[in-house]
Design a protein around this motif. Structure first.
Motif, PDB file in Angstrom:
ATOM      1  N   ALA A  27       1.049  -1.297   0.107  1.00 48.97           N
ATOM      2  CA  ALA A  27       0.176   0.101   0.040  1.00 48.97           C
ATOM      3  C   ALA A  27       0.865   1.289   0.104  1.00 48.97           C
ATOM      4  O   ALA A  27       0.552   2.328  -0.761  1.00 48.97           O
ATOM      5  N   LEU A  28       2.002   1.398   0.835  1.00 46.20           N
ATOM      6  CA  LEU A  28       2.995   2.276   0.857  1.00 46.20           C
ATOM      7  C   LEU A  28       3.403   2.712  -0.477  1.00 46.20           C
ATOM      8  O   LEU A  28       3.506   3.828  -0.798  1.00 46.20           O
ATOM      9  N   VAL A  29       3.954   1.443  -1.305  1.00 48.34           N
ATOM     10  CA  VAL A  29       4.514   1.581  -2.604  1.00 48.34           C
ATOM     11  C   VAL A  29       3.549   2.212  -3.493  1.00 48.34           C
ATOM     12  O   VAL A  29       3.715   3.145  -4.317  1.00 48.34           O
ATOM     13  N   VAL A  30       2.139   1.690  -3.482  1.00 46.18           N
ATOM     14  CA  VAL A  30       1.214   2.201  -4.753  1.00 46.18           C
ATOM     15  C   VAL A  30       0.839   3.690  -4.152  1.00 46.18           C
ATOM     16  O   VAL A  30       0.961   4.403  -5.027  1.00 46.18           O
ATOM     17  N   LEU A  31       0.705   4.167  -2.947  1.00 48.19           N
ATOM     18  CA  LEU A  31       0.426   5.257  -2.655  1.00 48.19           C
ATOM     19  C   LEU A  31       1.439   6.402  -2.920  1.00 48.19           C
ATOM     20  O   LEU A  31       1.238   7.463  -3.203  1.00 48.19           O
ATOM     21  N   GLY A  32       2.662   6.131  -2.861  1.00 44.80           N
ATOM     22  CA  GLY A  32       3.988   6.694  -3.062  1.00 44.80           C
ATOM     23  C   GLY A  32       3.975   6.963  -4.565  1.00 44.80           C
ATOM     24  O   GLY A  32       4.221   8.145  -5.013  1.00 44.80           O
ATOM     25  N   ALA A  33       3.531   6.005  -5.448  1.00 47.14           N
ATOM     26  CA  ALA A  33       3.704   6.123  -6.732  1.00 47.14           C
ATOM     27  C   ALA A  33       2.333   7.077  -7.156  1.00 47.14           C
ATOM     28  O   ALA A  33       2.771   7.972  -8.122  1.00 47.14           O
ATOM     29  N   ILE A  34       1.290   6.978  -6.721  1.00 44.60           N
ATOM     30  CA  ILE A  34       0.114   7.765  -6.965  1.00 44.60           C
ATOM     31  C   ILE A  34       0.324   9.115  -6.553  1.00 44.60           C
ATOM     32  O   ILE A  34       0.194  10.110  -7.505  1.00 44.60           O
ATOM     33  N   PHE A  35       0.755   9.409  -5.555  1.00 42.01           N
ATOM     34  CA  PHE A  35       1.081  10.753  -4.850  1.00 42.01           C
ATOM     35  C   PHE A  35       2.409  11.290  -5.206  1.00 42.01           C
ATOM     36  O   PHE A  35       2.778  12.284  -4.443  1.00 42.01           O
ATOM     37  N   ALA A  36       3.427  10.820  -5.996  1.00 44.21           N
ATOM     38  CA  ALA A  36       4.770  10.972  -6.080  1.00 44.21           C
ATOM     39  C   ALA A  36       4.800  12.633  -6.562  1.00 44.21           C
ATOM     40  O   ALA A  36       5.793  13.105  -5.905  1.00 44.21           O
ATOM     41  N   PRO A  37       4.108  13.498  -7.347  1.00 45.81           N
ATOM     42  CA  PRO A  37       4.138  14.746  -7.377  1.00 45.81           C
ATOM     43  C   PRO A  37       3.894  15.628  -6.168  1.00 45.81           C
ATOM     44  O   PRO A  37       4.441  16.723  -5.975  1.00 45.81           O
ATOM     45  N   VAL A  38       3.233  15.250  -5.259  1.00 47.34           N
ATOM     46  CA  VAL A  38       2.835  15.769  -3.976  1.00 47.34           C
ATOM     47  C   VAL A  38       3.999  15.470  -2.910  1.00 47.34           C
ATOM     48  O   VAL A  38       4.313  16.483  -2.140  1.00 47.34           O
ATOM     49  N   LEU A  39       4.540  14.402  -2.971  1.00 45.82           N
ATOM     50  CA  LEU A  39       5.381  13.929  -1.947  1.00 45.82           C
ATOM     51  C   LEU A  39       6.812  14.665  -2.235  1.00 45.82           C
ATOM     52  O   LEU A  39       7.819  14.534  -1.284  1.00 45.82           O
ATOM     53  N   THR A  40       7.175  14.987  -3.257  1.00 48.01           N
ATOM     54  CA  THR A  40       8.437  15.217  -3.605  1.00 48.01           C
ATOM     55  C   THR A  40       8.492  16.647  -4.299  1.00 48.01           C
ATOM     56  O   THR A  40       7.689  17.065  -5.275  1.00 48.01           O
ATOM     57  N   PRO A  41       9.383  17.488  -4.023  1.00 46.39           N
ATOM     58  CA  PRO A  41       9.449  18.818  -4.880  1.00 46.39           C
ATOM     59  C   PRO A  41      10.156  18.903  -6.023  1.00 46.39           C
ATOM     60  O   PRO A  41      10.210  19.943  -6.903  1.00 46.39           O
ATOM     61  N   TYR A  42      10.945  17.950  -6.403  1.00 48.07           N
ATOM     62  CA  TYR A  42      11.733  17.512  -7.566  1.00 48.07           C
ATOM     63  C   TYR A  42      10.836  17.174  -8.703  1.00 48.07           C
ATOM     64  O   TYR A  42      10.126  16.491  -8.549  1.00 48.07           O
ATOM     65  N   ASP A  43      11.534  17.416  -9.900  1.00 45.43           N
ATOM     66  CA  ASP A  43      11.066  16.758 -11.239  1.00 45.43           C
ATOM     67  C   ASP A  43      11.835  15.515 -11.560  1.00 45.43           C
ATOM     68  O   ASP A  43      13.225  15.756 -11.294  1.00 45.43           O
ATOM     69  N   TYR A  44      11.407  14.507 -12.012  1.00 44.78           N
ATOM     70  CA  TYR A  44      12.087  13.182 -12.213  1.00 44.78           C
ATOM     71  C   TYR A  44      12.948  13.560 -13.475  1.00 44.78           C
ATOM     72  O   TYR A  44      13.936  12.621 -13.619  1.00 44.78           O
ATOM     73  N   ASP A  45      12.828  14.384 -14.349  1.00 38.63           N
ATOM     74  CA  ASP A  45      13.582  14.573 -15.724  1.00 38.63           C
ATOM     75  C   ASP A  45      14.257  15.776 -15.737  1.00 38.63           C
ATOM     76  O   ASP A  45      14.969  15.945 -16.798  1.00 38.63           O
TER      77      ASP A  45
END
Length: 284
Positions: A27-45
């Motif tokens: 559940a933690l992994v799934v939620l982290g994947a879904i809310f990635a834009p909220v959980l981190t201030p950085y862009d992946y690219d």
């Protein structure tokens, strides 16, 4: 077992220590994947070359890669790629395998023989070999990876569904339904498929862990998601050459793959015990 019974069994699995711990991680992994834009201030690219190879710190909890990109951000977005590709591919494979296996097991005849030959042929090759051949034909990328995984695992779901259908098609209630004039489609959808659903779903969940490894393997070879889209396998590939300079680049994606796959297997084991599948298969 009906879908409702399967859901009740999932609840029982979650109440066991093994199921609760593994389910919490998933559940933690799934939620982290879904809310990635909220959980981190950085862009992946977005590259930040002055901060390349930064060690884990309060600014970058998992450090940065060779282009200065935040590794935690890429792990979270990589979870999106790895999980979505694996889950969608296995879902397609499960659905197609259930349709083929149910039709082959119920109707028999020439169609059953044709399906059995096809399944046995694909079953005789390792999944990684089938995936590599299909990706070579279709081309690298997410689409090719999804098709490769779906086809690679099709045989086991077709075989399992066919065996389940053949084991219960001669039951008294099936014969009664036929004598009352029930159509074949009604018997399949109302009686046979629901009662063969639980083992196939558990097998699909366990295969999802294998699919994550297969997706990571293809990504490691550069055949999966293409840059700049992150995936756990491609991140490990880029970090393999930097193991002694910046080990966190390969260690953290590798841990994400390992822990997630172990969690899927542990939850699948808890679900097997809750469903009592081994006993049911022996009785069949």
């Amino acid at each position: 077992m009906s879908l409702k019974g399967t859901l009740n069994s999932i609840g029982r699995a979650l109440r066991t220590p093994k199921g609760a711990i593994s389910g919490a991680w998933l559940a933690l992994v799934v939620l982290g994947a879904i809310f990635a834009p909220v959980l981190t201030p950085y862009d992946y690219d977005i590259q930040d070359l002055p901060n390349a190879f930064a060690a884990p710190s309060f600014a970058h909890w998992l450090g940065t890669d060779e282009f200065g990109r935040d590794l935690l951000t890429r792990v979270l977005y990589g979870a999106r790629t790895s999980l979505s590709v694996s889950v969608l591919s296995i879902s397609v494979s499960v659905f197609t395998g259930m349709v083929l296996g149910a039709a082959a097991g119920y109707f028999g005849g020439a169609f059953d023989r044709a399906v059995t030959i096809f399944v046995d042929l694909t079953w005789s090759f390792p999944e990684i070999l089938i995936a590599l051949i299909l990706v070579a034909i279709i081309g690298p990328g997410i689409t090719g990876t999804m098709v490769a995984i779906a086809v690679a695992y099709l045989a086991q779901f077709t075989r399992l569904t066919r065996a389940q259908i053949m084991a219960i098609r001669s039951e008294t209630y099936i014969e009664a339904a036929k004598s009352l004039g029930a159509r074949d489609s009604f018997i399949l959808l109302r009686h046979l498929l629901p009662n063969s659903l639980a083992p196939v779903l558990v097998a699909g969940m366990l295969a999802t862990g294998d699919a994550i490894i297969l997706e990571a393997t293809l990504g490691f070879f550069g055949l999966g998601a293409q840059p700049p889209t992150p995936s756990w396998g491609s991140m490990m590939s880029s970090g393999s050459a930097l193991l002694f300079k910046a080990p966190w680049i390969i260690v953290f994606p590798g841990l994400a793959v390992a822990i997630t796959v172990v969690a899927i297997n542990l939850f699948g084991d808890a679900l097997i015990r809750a469903l009592d599948i081994k006993t049911r298969l022996r009785e069949a």
